[in-house]
Design an enzyme around this catalytic site. Structure first.
Site, PDB file in Angstrom:
ATOM      1  N   CYS A  79       8.433  25.261 -12.271  1.00  0.00           N
ATOM      2  CA  CYS A  79       9.668  24.699 -12.231  1.00  0.00           C
ATOM      3  C   CYS A  79      10.302  24.513 -13.652  1.00  0.00           C
ATOM      4  CB  CYS A  79      10.335  23.863 -11.378  1.00  0.00           C
ATOM      5  SG  CYS A  79      11.788  23.479 -11.122  1.00  0.00           S
ATOM      6  N   HIS A 166       8.169  25.811  -6.124  1.00  0.00           N
ATOM      7  CA  HIS A 166       7.174  24.663  -6.024  1.00  0.00           C
ATOM      8  C   HIS A 166       6.092  25.056  -4.734  1.00  0.00           C
ATOM      9  CE1 HIS A 166       9.531  21.793  -8.118  1.00  0.00           C
ATOM     10  NE2 HIS A 166      10.549  22.500  -7.812  1.00  0.00           N
ATOM     11  N   GLU A 168       3.649  22.947  -4.146  1.00  0.00           N
ATOM     12  CA  GLU A 168       3.025  21.784  -3.528  1.00  0.00           C
ATOM     13  C   GLU A 168       3.917  21.399  -2.369  1.00  0.00           C
ATOM     14  OE1 GLU A 168       4.898  22.344  -6.300  1.00  0.00           O
ATOM     15  OE2 GLU A 168       6.294  20.596  -6.766  1.00  0.00           O
TER      16      GLU A 168
END
Ligand code: XMP
Length: 508
Positions: A79, A166, A168
């Protein structure tokens, strides 16, 4: 450490989550703030650049000297990390036409490297206001989405990657796979980070560091200090001296039972009962923060006094864990805050000792896993969190020994009932609160005017947010009857159905 990953924190709310995912892959990682980077940065096997609430064009945008590492160590920018790389190397980052939050479908242009094994149109999670309009020179596109032209790219002939989404968060279907591709396939990191390897490595480290010195540790009965104690004991044996203070605000019988349990674990432990001193100091104190201060200061006095009796102690051990060490949720930007001791009148003697914190890189569930490896009993590892000021902040208003005894009885009935019904282990934290009000009731032919108790049970992952537990009505009914029938002075029981936020877990 054979392999370790550096996560550079630019202030994203997801930084800790990246670390969690890396650890889930059995790979060790550390988070450092962008403005406090480790000196030996080239010793890391890979570097991940986090997101950030900033735009690369903001005046205060977090920046690092990326030239020191780019091309030398594999890098993954996520990001803001991706935008930073693009901007730094001559790409163009600008405002997205709309702020993009949520799901998107990834159109994959290259399945060789980072996106190995990805299926076209796989779901990814976006959360950004800026977008990369033009890639930097010497880079190539790996993926795009309908709204994001450059959703993933890499620099040619080196292991530097950047992604706008993202990996994660769980909503990114192949998120873990992407991290695994980057860390294992590309960076060639071996997945050897396990609780067992942590124990071996830490015990050796403690041995080397402490040698024949003495270490003092304040035990609380909680998971973190217990695991820290056993780890250190495994390294230095009886040179670890533990102090367990009874502040008179513990759960019913807990001072004796915990002390006993610690002795059975082979710890060299001194139990100090200072209930009277704590309760005397708390006389007439009603303000919650004032109570915390009085309890905290009394603890420091008692601990200092006891620590002084231990000759030649050079170290103070603490059960500090990772969330206590790093706080990267701040919207203003990242901040690595080390827990500080607030004491006004000069440092007590024990604080002049050197500090050792063997768990400071672990998350709570990792501490539990390490505890399991150390064969610590489930009754210790599964214990609910309990606040340092204990029942002191669950007795609203002033504290007396009668109120403490009454609340201990109620709390013990509640907690034991949860255990008997098999509910305890699925609850993050539970307890009883004594209200400073009396209400009218009737028992037999008598009108009563007695105390009101609140029961609270919550689910949570880190205590930062929490929700009340939907306990079965039959259970609440049974427990309420048991409390009112057995604890003289209580004629009303209520159940707290507030979440955090806007409430808190504790009532004070
Ligand atoms: P709150 O009430 O803020 O609590 O939602 C979140 C978690 O922190 C614990 N807590 C404390 N722990 N000293 C502690 O050691 C304190 O003063 C304190 N206040 C709250 C609380 O039990 C919950 O787990």
């Amino acid at each position: 450490m054979e392999f370790k990953v550096l996560i550079i924190d630019f202030g994203s709310q997801y930084t800790q989550l990246i670390a969690r995912r890396v650890r889930e892959l059995n790979i060790y990682c550390e988070i450092f703030s962008f403005n406090n980077l480790p000196k030996n940065i080239l010793e890391y096997s890979a570097v991940i650049l986090s997101g950030s609430p900033f735009s690369v064009h903001s005046k205060n945008a977090p920046k690092i000297d990326i030239t020191k590492i780019k091309g030398k160590v594999p890098i993954l920018g996520i990001c803001y990390g991706a935008q930073f790389l693009a901007d730094y190397y001559g790409g163009q980052v600008g405002k997205s036409s709309t702020r993009e939050y949520g799901r998107a479908k990834l159109n994959i242009h290259d399945t060789k490297n980072l996106l190995y094994g990805f299926k076209n149109n796989t779901q990814v999670w976006m959360s950004h206001a800026d977008t990369i309009n033009k890639l930097p020179s010497n880079s190539e596109k790996l993926a795009s989405t309908e709204d994001v032209k450059n959703a993933a790219f890499k620099f040619k002939s080196e292991h530097t990657f950047a992604i706008q989404f993202h990996p994660e968060v769980y909503h990114t279907t192949y998120g873990i796979k992407l991290l695994e591709n980057f860390l294992v396939k590309i960076s060639k990191i071996r997945q050897t980070w396990t609780p067992d390897s942590f124990v071996k490595m830490t015990v050796q480290k403690i041995k080397d560091k402490i040698k024949k010195d003495k270490v003092i540790l304040g035990l609380s009965g909680g998971v973190d200090s217990s695991v820290a104690a056993i780890l250190i004991k495994n390294a230095i044996g009886d040179n670890l001296i533990c102090i367990f203070v009874n502040n008179g605000l513990l759960r019913k019988g807990e001072f004796e039972s915990v002390l006993n349990q610690y002795e059975n674990m082979g710890l060299n432990i001194i139990g100090v009962d200072r209930s009277k001193q704590f309760l005397d100091n708390l006389k007439g104190v009603t303000d919650p923060e004032e109570k915390r201060k009085v309890i905290g200061n009394t603890f420091i006095d008692v601990f200092d006094e006891e620590a002084k009796k231990i000759k030649n102690a050079k170290w103070l051990a603490q059960g500090t864990i990772y969330p206590d060490v790093i706080e990267s949720k701040s919207i203003k930007g990242p901040s690595a805050t080390i827990k500080s001791h607030h004491n006004v009148g000069g440092l007590p003697d024990f604080m002049k000792l050197k500090i050792i914190e063997p768990l400071r890189m672990l998350f709570k569930d990792e501490v539990r896993r390490v505890g399991k490896t150390l064969k610590i009993d489930d009754s210790v590892l599964g214990r609910h969190p309990f606040p340092g000021p204990g029942l002191g902040i669950r007795i609203l208003g002033d504290i007396t020994s009668e109120k403490v005894s009454l609340l201990q009885e109620v709390d013990s009935i509640f907690i034991n009932s949860l255990k008997e019904e098999g509910l305890y282990n699925s609850i993050w934290q539970a307890g009883a609160i004594l209200l400073p009000v009396q209400s009218v009731g009737v028992m037999g032919d008598e009108r009563t005017y007695e105390r009101c108790i609140v029961l609270r049970a919550v689910s949570s992952t880190d205590g930062m947010t929490a929700d009340w537990i939907n306990l079965p009505y039959e259970f609440l009914q049974k427990v309420s009857n048991k409390i009112i029938n057995n604890v003289v002075g209580v004629n009303r029981v209520v159940y707290d159905i507030s979440s955090k936020p806007p409430s808190t877990i504790e009532w004070e």
